[in-house]
Design a protein around this motif. Sequence first.
Motif, PDB file in Angstrom:
ATOM      1  N   ALA A 149      74.051  53.138 -16.947  1.00  0.00           N
ATOM      2  CA  ALA A 149      75.081  53.644 -16.037  1.00  0.00           C
ATOM      3  C   ALA A 149      76.174  54.309 -16.853  1.00  0.00           C
ATOM      4  CB  ALA A 149      75.656  52.515 -15.184  1.00  0.00           C
ATOM      5  N   ARG A 150      76.814  55.300 -16.235  1.00  0.00           N
ATOM      6  CA  ARG A 150      77.878  56.044 -16.911  1.00  0.00           C
ATOM      7  C   ARG A 150      78.975  56.339 -15.898  1.00  0.00           C
ATOM      8  NH1 ARG A 150      75.498  60.984 -20.065  1.00  0.00           N
ATOM      9  NH2 ARG A 150      74.353  59.236 -20.997  1.00  0.00           N
ATOM     10  N   ALA A 151      80.201  55.965 -16.232  1.00  0.00           N
ATOM     11  CA  ALA A 151      81.321  56.145 -15.311  1.00  0.00           C
ATOM     12  C   ALA A 151      81.458  57.605 -14.893  1.00  0.00           C
ATOM     13  CB  ALA A 151      82.611  55.659 -15.961  1.00  0.00           C
ATOM     14  N   GLY A 152      81.644  57.839 -13.604  1.00  0.00           N
ATOM     15  CA  GLY A 152      81.823  59.171 -13.076  1.00  0.00           C
ATOM     16  C   GLY A 152      80.553  59.978 -12.959  1.00  0.00           C
ATOM     17  N   VAL A 153      79.428  59.426 -13.408  1.00  0.00           N
ATOM     18  CA  VAL A 153      78.175  60.180 -13.465  1.00  0.00           C
ATOM     19  C   VAL A 153      77.117  59.568 -12.552  1.00  0.00           C
ATOM     20  CG1 VAL A 153      76.285  60.980 -14.947  1.00  0.00           C
ATOM     21  CG2 VAL A 153      78.653  60.994 -15.784  1.00  0.00           C
ATOM     22  N   GLY A 154      76.743  58.311 -12.808  1.00  0.00           N
ATOM     23  CA  GLY A 154      75.697  57.711 -12.003  1.00  0.00           C
ATOM     24  C   GLY A 154      75.149  56.446 -12.621  1.00  0.00           C
ATOM     25  N   ALA A 155      74.094  55.951 -11.998  1.00  0.00           N
ATOM     26  CA  ALA A 155      73.391  54.762 -12.476  1.00  0.00           C
ATOM     27  C   ALA A 155      71.898  55.016 -12.390  1.00  0.00           C
ATOM     28  CB  ALA A 155      73.769  53.535 -11.648  1.00  0.00           C
ATOM     29  N   VAL A 156      71.169  54.467 -13.378  1.00  0.00           N
ATOM     30  CA  VAL A 156      69.724  54.687 -13.472  1.00  0.00           C
ATOM     31  C   VAL A 156      69.062  53.384 -13.902  1.00  0.00           C
ATOM     32  CG1 VAL A 156      67.883  55.985 -14.611  1.00  0.00           C
ATOM     33  CG2 VAL A 156      70.068  57.100 -14.141  1.00  0.00           C
ATOM     34  N   ALA A 157      67.916  53.089 -13.310  1.00  0.00           N
ATOM     35  CA  ALA A 157      67.034  52.041 -13.814  1.00  0.00           C
ATOM     36  C   ALA A 157      65.719  52.690 -14.224  1.00  0.00           C
ATOM     37  CB  ALA A 157      66.783  50.972 -12.761  1.00  0.00           C
ATOM     38  N   SER A 158      65.281  52.418 -15.445  1.00  0.00           N
ATOM     39  CA  SER A 158      63.996  52.910 -15.950  1.00  0.00           C
ATOM     40  C   SER A 158      63.131  51.697 -16.233  1.00  0.00           C
ATOM     41  CB  SER A 158      64.203  53.739 -17.217  1.00  0.00           C
ATOM     42  OG  SER A 158      62.959  54.037 -17.826  1.00  0.00           O
ATOM     43  N   GLN A 159      62.018  51.557 -15.517  1.00  0.00           N
ATOM     44  CA  GLN A 159      61.247  50.315 -15.575  1.00  0.00           C
ATOM     45  C   GLN A 159      59.757  50.600 -15.426  1.00  0.00           C
ATOM     46  OE1 GLN A 159      63.553  48.930 -12.258  1.00  0.00           O
ATOM     47  NE2 GLN A 159      61.809  48.968 -10.861  1.00  0.00           N
ATOM     48  N   ASN A 160      58.956  49.524 -15.451  1.00  0.00           N
ATOM     49  CA  ASN A 160      57.501  49.558 -15.357  1.00  0.00           C
ATOM     50  C   ASN A 160      56.892  50.233 -16.578  1.00  0.00           C
ATOM     51  OD1 ASN A 160      55.095  49.046 -13.369  1.00  0.00           O
ATOM     52  ND2 ASN A 160      54.710  51.029 -14.291  1.00  0.00           N
ATOM     53  N   VAL A 161      56.401  49.423 -17.520  1.00  0.00           N
ATOM     54  CA  VAL A 161      55.953  49.941 -18.822  1.00  0.00           C
ATOM     55  C   VAL A 161      57.082  50.832 -19.350  1.00  0.00           C
ATOM     56  CG1 VAL A 161      54.047  50.898 -20.122  1.00  0.00           C
ATOM     57  CG2 VAL A 161      53.615  49.985 -17.846  1.00  0.00           C
ATOM     58  N   THR A 162      58.201  50.206 -19.612  1.00  0.00           N
ATOM     59  CA  THR A 162      59.495  50.884 -19.691  1.00  0.00           C
ATOM     60  C   THR A 162      59.600  51.879 -20.843  1.00  0.00           C
ATOM     61  OG1 THR A 162      60.462  48.840 -18.849  1.00  0.00           O
ATOM     62  CG2 THR A 162      61.968  50.464 -19.787  1.00  0.00           C
ATOM     63  N   ASP A 163      60.175  53.028 -20.546  1.00  0.00           N
ATOM     64  CA  ASP A 163      60.640  53.972 -21.555  1.00  0.00           C
ATOM     65  C   ASP A 163      62.157  54.033 -21.437  1.00  0.00           C
ATOM     66  OD1 ASP A 163      61.348  56.014 -23.213  1.00  0.00           O
ATOM     67  OD2 ASP A 163      60.066  57.526 -22.305  1.00  0.00           O
ATOM     68  N   PRO A 164      62.900  53.301 -22.287  1.00  0.00           N
ATOM     69  CA  PRO A 164      64.357  53.272 -22.162  1.00  0.00           C
ATOM     70  C   PRO A 164      65.016  54.631 -22.322  1.00  0.00           C
ATOM     71  CG  PRO A 164      63.593  51.452 -23.522  1.00  0.00           C
ATOM     72  CD  PRO A 164      62.417  52.361 -23.320  1.00  0.00           C
ATOM     73  N   ALA A 165      64.338  55.595 -22.942  1.00  0.00           N
ATOM     74  CA  ALA A 165      64.930  56.917 -23.130  1.00  0.00           C
ATOM     75  C   ALA A 165      65.133  57.658 -21.825  1.00  0.00           C
ATOM     76  CB  ALA A 165      64.052  57.753 -24.062  1.00  0.00           C
ATOM     77  N   LEU A 166      64.412  57.279 -20.781  1.00  0.00           N
ATOM     78  CA  LEU A 166      64.513  58.009 -19.521  1.00  0.00           C
ATOM     79  C   LEU A 166      65.853  57.781 -18.830  1.00  0.00           C
ATOM     80  CD1 LEU A 166      60.917  57.505 -18.075  1.00  0.00           C
ATOM     81  CD2 LEU A 166      61.791  59.331 -19.557  1.00  0.00           C
ATOM     82  N   GLY A 167      66.475  56.628 -19.049  1.00  0.00           N
ATOM     83  CA  GLY A 167      67.773  56.371 -18.442  1.00  0.00           C
ATOM     84  C   GLY A 167      68.853  57.317 -18.951  1.00  0.00           C
ATOM     85  N   PRO A 168      69.092  57.363 -20.266  1.00  0.00           N
ATOM     86  CA  PRO A 168      70.071  58.321 -20.781  1.00  0.00           C
ATOM     87  C   PRO A 168      69.717  59.768 -20.466  1.00  0.00           C
ATOM     88  CG  PRO A 168      69.612  56.641 -22.414  1.00  0.00           C
ATOM     89  CD  PRO A 168      68.632  56.424 -21.306  1.00  0.00           C
ATOM     90  N   MET A 169      68.420  60.102 -20.440  1.00  0.00           N
ATOM     91  CA  MET A 169      68.027  61.465 -20.096  1.00  0.00           C
ATOM     92  C   MET A 169      68.497  61.816 -18.689  1.00  0.00           C
ATOM     93  SD  MET A 169      64.212  63.145 -19.634  1.00  0.00           S
ATOM     94  CE  MET A 169      63.630  62.620 -21.256  1.00  0.00           C
ATOM     95  N   ALA A 170      68.253  60.939 -17.745  1.00  0.00           N
ATOM     96  CA  ALA A 170      68.676  61.196 -16.369  1.00  0.00           C
ATOM     97  C   ALA A 170      70.191  61.283 -16.255  1.00  0.00           C
ATOM     98  CB  ALA A 170      68.134  60.121 -15.442  1.00  0.00           C
ATOM     99  N   LEU A 171      70.915  60.401 -16.959  1.00  0.00           N
ATOM    100  CA  LEU A 171      72.375  60.447 -16.915  1.00  0.00           C
ATOM    101  C   LEU A 171      72.914  61.735 -17.533  1.00  0.00           C
ATOM    102  CD1 LEU A 171      73.188  56.740 -17.816  1.00  0.00           C
ATOM    103  CD2 LEU A 171      73.578  57.857 -15.610  1.00  0.00           C
ATOM    104  N   ASP A 172      72.327  62.176 -18.635  1.00  0.00           N
ATOM    105  CA  ASP A 172      72.749  63.443 -19.240  1.00  0.00           C
ATOM    106  C   ASP A 172      72.545  64.603 -18.268  1.00  0.00           C
ATOM    107  OD1 ASP A 172      73.437  62.167 -21.597  1.00  0.00           O
ATOM    108  OD2 ASP A 172      71.609  62.750 -22.664  1.00  0.00           O
ATOM    109  N   LEU A 173      71.430  64.612 -17.581  1.00  0.00           N
ATOM    110  CA  LEU A 173      71.148  65.679 -16.625  1.00  0.00           C
ATOM    111  C   LEU A 173      72.146  65.660 -15.467  1.00  0.00           C
ATOM    112  CD1 LEU A 173      67.268  65.340 -16.591  1.00  0.00           C
ATOM    113  CD2 LEU A 173      68.550  67.297 -17.470  1.00  0.00           C
TER     114      LEU A 173
END
Length: 224
Positions: free
Chosen positions: A33-57
């Motif tokens: 999660a990132r203030a002013g931006v959003g929140a993301v959960a990346s799960q199921n055979v997890t790739d943690p990189a997908l969370g920051p990627m979505a927040l950056d976008l």
Amino acid sequence: MTFSLVARCAETGMFGVAISSSSPAVAARCSHARAGVGAVASQNVTDPALGPMALDLMEGGMSAPNAVAEVRRRGKFIDYRQVLAVDAQGRAAIHSGTHALGIWTQAQAPDVAAGGNLLANDRVPQAMVDAFLGQAGYLGDRLIAALRAGLAAGGEAGPVHSAGMMLVDKVSWPVADLRCDWTEDCPVEEVATAWEVYKPQLDAYVQRALDPRAAPSYGVPGDE
């Protein structure tokens, strides 16, 4: 092996993630999660990189649906992943890959999205969304209510062992990041208990970071 919920408080603009799993330390890998931006959960055979990627976008101007679509395009082995996102306008989006484990499903509404895999039944995410929407008040309280509702609806097919709740609000760090990384008891209740203790002190911890001169007493032995 997880059920989770990402959410935005329409009144305050805070974001949060609530999550539980049979795997250890689920919140350490899956909550973003990132203030002013959003929140993301990346799960199921997890790739943690997908969370920051979505927040950056999303920080770059994409809506949650467009950001999740771009994550699907860029992500590796995306058919094995689940990604849940909510943005600063309360738009929610979910990707559940075709190789998600066991019983998997998802639910969403304005300001909230929930999803899970290896679930006891397909009603769990909707129960979480309903609990979140059915309770007013502080975002953290609503996230705990959603976690409890997911567990009460069946949760995972097997016992859960870890859980977490993250909140972001205005500052660059999480104002709450409470986790139970492993227990043979109920990790959801462990996090709920931690929240009961932390909630009254949350604002003071933020104040201590911003200006310790104006901070209240630390309330520990030797503090005057």
